[in-house]
Design an enzyme around this catalytic site. Sequence first.
Site, PDB file in Angstrom:
ATOM      1  N   LYS A  78     -25.640  21.535   0.155  1.00  0.00           N
ATOM      2  CA  LYS A  78     -26.903  20.736   0.643  1.00  0.00           C
ATOM      3  C   LYS A  78     -27.842  21.373   0.188  1.00  0.00           C
ATOM      4  CE  LYS A  78     -28.660  17.376   3.930  1.00  0.00           C
ATOM      5  NZ  LYS A  78     -28.308  16.520   5.175  1.00  0.00           N
ATOM      6  N   SER A 158     -28.470  11.638   5.304  1.00  0.00           N
ATOM      7  CA  SER A 158     -28.998  12.265   4.227  1.00  0.00           C
ATOM      8  C   SER A 158     -28.149  13.164   3.365  1.00  0.00           C
ATOM      9  CB  SER A 158     -30.218  13.134   4.903  1.00  0.00           C
ATOM     10  OG  SER A 158     -29.746  14.152   5.675  1.00  0.00           O
ATOM     11  N   SER A 182     -26.417  12.572   9.475  1.00  0.00           N
ATOM     12  CA  SER A 182     -26.396  12.986   8.325  1.00  0.00           C
ATOM     13  C   SER A 182     -25.068  13.217   7.433  1.00  0.00           C
ATOM     14  CB  SER A 182     -27.584  13.672   7.742  1.00  0.00           C
ATOM     15  OG  SER A 182     -28.548  12.629   7.685  1.00  0.00           O
TER      16      SER A 182
HETATM   17  N1  GLN Z   1     -30.852   8.969   9.396  1.00  0.00           N
HETATM   18  C1  GLN Z   1     -31.371  10.075  10.339  1.00  0.00           C
HETATM   19  C2  GLN Z   1     -32.905  10.176  10.045  1.00  0.00           C
HETATM   20  O1  GLN Z   1     -33.401   9.526   9.201  1.00  0.00           O
HETATM   21  C3  GLN Z   1     -30.602  11.087  10.205  1.00  0.00           C
HETATM   22  C4  GLN Z   1     -31.111  12.342   9.424  1.00  0.00           C
HETATM   23  C5  GLN Z   1     -30.269  13.494   9.529  1.00  0.00           C
HETATM   24  O2  GLN Z   1     -29.168  13.497  10.240  1.00  0.00           O
HETATM   25  N2  GLN Z   1     -30.793  14.388   8.968  1.00  0.00           N
HETATM   26  O3  GLN Z   1     -33.304  10.945  10.724  1.00  0.00           O
END
Ligand code: GLN
Length: 487
Positions: A78, A158, A182
Amino acid sequence: MTDLVALSYGALRQKLLSKSVTVQDVVTQYVRRMAQTQPLNAFVTEYTDQALNQAAEADRRIQSGTARPLEGFPLAVKDNCCVEGMRTTASSKILENFIPPYTATVVKRLQDAGAIVLGKTNLDEFAMGSSTITSHFGPSINPWKIKGDTADLIPGGSSGGSSACVAGLSSLGALGTDTGGSIRQPAALCGVVGMKPTYGLCSRYGIIAFASSLDQAGPITRTVEDASLVLREMAGHDPKDSTSLVYTVPDYTKALGQSIKGMKVGIPKEYRPAGLNAEIAAWWDKTIQWMKDAGAEILDISLPHTKYALPAYYIIAPAEASSNLARYDGVRYGLRVPGGSLDDLYAKTRTEGFGDEVKRRILIGTYVLSSGKYEDYYLRAQRVRQRVTDDFTQAYKKVDVILAPTTANTAFKVGENITDPLAMYLQDVFTVSTNLAGLPAISVPVGLSNEGLPIGMQFIGPALQEERLFQFASVVEQAAQFKGIGQ
Ligand code: GLN
């Protein structure tokens, strides 16, 4: 030659060690597949030449009988995990040209175990989002489509690029990070396995911080065994991360296939609201039945503060983000937009360098931390966080694991859920509690919706019970016989 990209590492390793295929064969096939799957936009930057060179080196090790635990494992990383000499952008314009001088500990460990980095994967900007739509480089595309439809679907986020390339067979495994879901949410939407470890099990050193008290890296793979192999190598104490746990990492593969007879599975009633998607509810029931068939005892439990978890998360995460992102000021890293004064340089750089969602989080974060608001929002959210954690502590007095859906819906179309940020925030309703409590959880694909889209279920465990999660996940994997793309 058989399609090597369709094999798990367990199967591949046998072929590599028996020398019926070489790492160069494997990496060559993955590089070809990466080219074929370009439209998925899973990778921000590819490092295929380096990967092929490393493949040759890996073959020499295998020849000389010194293969390491993940020798020749094609890995996508990532793009919020730093790798020395490889562009690391966090999918933000502000870091578009950032080349880190060091490597994140989790990546270093995997490289030292023999993994070969194919490239850096797309994410929502600074990991803020659930779709990869907020990426400066455009969204990634889910390799799955609705039956009879050609519309592009989001892979979740994400870690959307990481999930898309593993599901689309352009990487064997990938690193993701999970701050509020995410790893698990995109894994569920792409039909792959996603493991979010206990907070502190994997070092955060070298990972671009979003919300430091919640961020945790973990593997995204096609099989539970591969997740257990990758986690074992990436986990462990790191003196460079002050929140890293001192812990002897067990051999997680020993837990695979172990009986769950007599063990207790908690079903939290708060995860079954009246309007829960009927197909997801049905797959949940089916998974419960598999647990019963395997001899586990099913208990209804309550996690009463669940409904406050999402609002608390969307105060705590932006608060920490506003502080973490203060370092991007045009002076030390990445983009610099010159201005008439120092303040002007800061303002211009940040205005141009950050996207809308990141700016929204910074504004929310600075607001909830401002004097006069701090007690009302930030401190109250911290108290909720403790209640959410206490709910789990109570539950684990009665049960060994908790079973719940990973997501409340299947993958949606590119372009949906983007006008209303709150609709996007609801994507995390089943995942954020785990992060607030610092617990481990694993999402496993269980089946397809009527439209033909993957559905995932998650097991949430007590702290440092990753072994137990792998044990349960392998039972589900066996029962589900889920067929991924190309399987
Ligand atoms: N979707 C969540 C956010 O927008 C989690 C994102 C994540 O786990 N990096 O914060």
